[in-house]
Design a protein around this motif. Structure first.
Motif, short mmCIF file in Angstrom:
data_model
loop_
_atom_site.label_atom_id
_atom_site.label_comp_id
_atom_site.label_asym_id
_atom_site.label_seq_id
_atom_site.Cartn_x
_atom_site.Cartn_y
_atom_site.Cartn_z
N UNK A 127 8.20 16.32 -9.28
CA UNK A 127 8.53 17.17 -8.14
C UNK A 127 9.37 18.35 -8.63
N UNK A 128 8.83 19.55 -8.52
CA UNK A 128 9.55 20.75 -8.96
C UNK A 128 10.23 21.37 -7.75
N UNK A 129 11.53 21.36 -7.74
CA UNK A 129 12.30 21.93 -6.63
C UNK A 129 12.40 23.45 -6.74
N UNK A 130 12.45 23.96 -7.98
CA UNK A 130 12.60 25.40 -8.17
C UNK A 130 11.76 25.87 -9.36
N UNK A 131 10.90 26.86 -9.11
CA UNK A 131 10.12 27.47 -10.18
C UNK A 131 10.86 28.67 -10.78
N UNK A 158 16.33 13.26 -12.91
CA UNK A 158 16.15 14.66 -12.55
C UNK A 158 16.79 15.56 -13.59
N UNK A 159 16.42 16.84 -13.54
CA UNK A 159 17.05 17.85 -14.39
C UNK A 159 17.72 18.86 -13.47
N UNK A 160 18.88 19.33 -13.90
CA UNK A 160 19.68 20.23 -13.08
C UNK A 160 19.94 21.55 -13.81
N UNK A 179 22.75 22.35 -9.23
CA UNK A 179 21.65 22.00 -8.35
C UNK A 179 20.43 21.48 -9.13
N UNK A 180 19.58 20.74 -8.41
CA UNK A 180 18.41 20.09 -9.01
C UNK A 180 17.29 21.11 -9.23
N UNK A 181 16.67 21.01 -10.39
CA UNK A 181 15.52 21.85 -10.72
C UNK A 181 14.22 21.07 -10.53
N UNK A 182 14.20 19.83 -11.01
CA UNK A 182 12.99 19.00 -10.91
C UNK A 182 13.39 17.54 -11.03
#
Length: 204
Positions: A127-131, A158-160, A179-182
């Motif tokens: 799940x990618x929260x931010x591209x 997750x990665x932040x 914040x979360x990135x993915x």
């Protein structure tokens, strides 16, 4: 630092809607170069060049250079206006950059290591929260992109922001700490298949 792309741009002498329409009739897109504590400069550019940059992607943070009246200018594309029917570009704004200046840019994120991620190998879903991330950064240090390594992520990991590479000079404008990135979500299960498995188990 981001690579610099050279553009072929012409200077326009006249301002106003009439002059802009005349530029479009000649098959060019009118534009303006502003900022850098200098007077705005009127320019025109081939629409094919604009579309090429749009198709390349990540144009928000790409550095451009071109000549105006013998002066070498470094700039960012700040805005592109499109025709409401044809979607053809009809105006472009450039922000002139000067050393020591900090700018707000949108920097894209490159994801690596997806095939090696244990969580994905076990059926997890990425799940990618931010591209991309909006940041403030000195013009000398505008990154071409940020990079995130997914190769060690397991399910529910997750990665932040702090895990991104290439952020040394950048400050995110989002006021959410780290914040979360993915993330790697658990495998999705088809409810009907799950019910059928339970019925089969009960029948035994």
């Amino acid at each position: 630092m981001a690579k610099v792309t050279t553009l072929e741009i012409s200077q326009r002498a006249k301002a106003g809607k009439g002059a802009a329409r005349a530029t479009r009739r000649e098959g060019m897109v009118p534009g303006v170069v502003y900022g850098g504590k200098k007077e705005p400069a009127l320019v025109s550019i081939d629409p094919r060049i604009i579309m090429k940059e749009l198709h390349r992607g990540a144009w928000h943070s790409r550095l451009y250079q071109f000549s105006i009246g013998g002066e070498q200018v470094h700039a960012l594309i700040r805005d592109i206006q499109f025709h409401p029917v044809s979607d053809a570009p009809i105006h472009i704004d450039f922000l002139r950059l000067v050393p020591g200046q900090s700018v707000h840019v949108q920097v894209g994120i490159t994801f690596t290591g997806e095939d090696e991620a244990p969580g994905i190998k076990r059926g997890g879903v990425l799940n990618i929260a931010r591209h991309s991330v909006d940041v403030e950064v000195p013009v000398e240090n505008i990154p071409e992109h940020f990079t995130v390594d997914l190769s060690k992520l397991d399910i529910n990991d997750n990665v932040r922001w702090d895990d991104l590479q290439g952020t040394e000079h950048s400050t995110p404008t989002l006021h959410i700490p780290n914040f979360v990135i993915a993330s790697i979500a658990p495998p999705t299960v088809d409810e009907e298949s799950e019910d059928a498995s339970e019925e089969a188990a009960e029948a035994k």
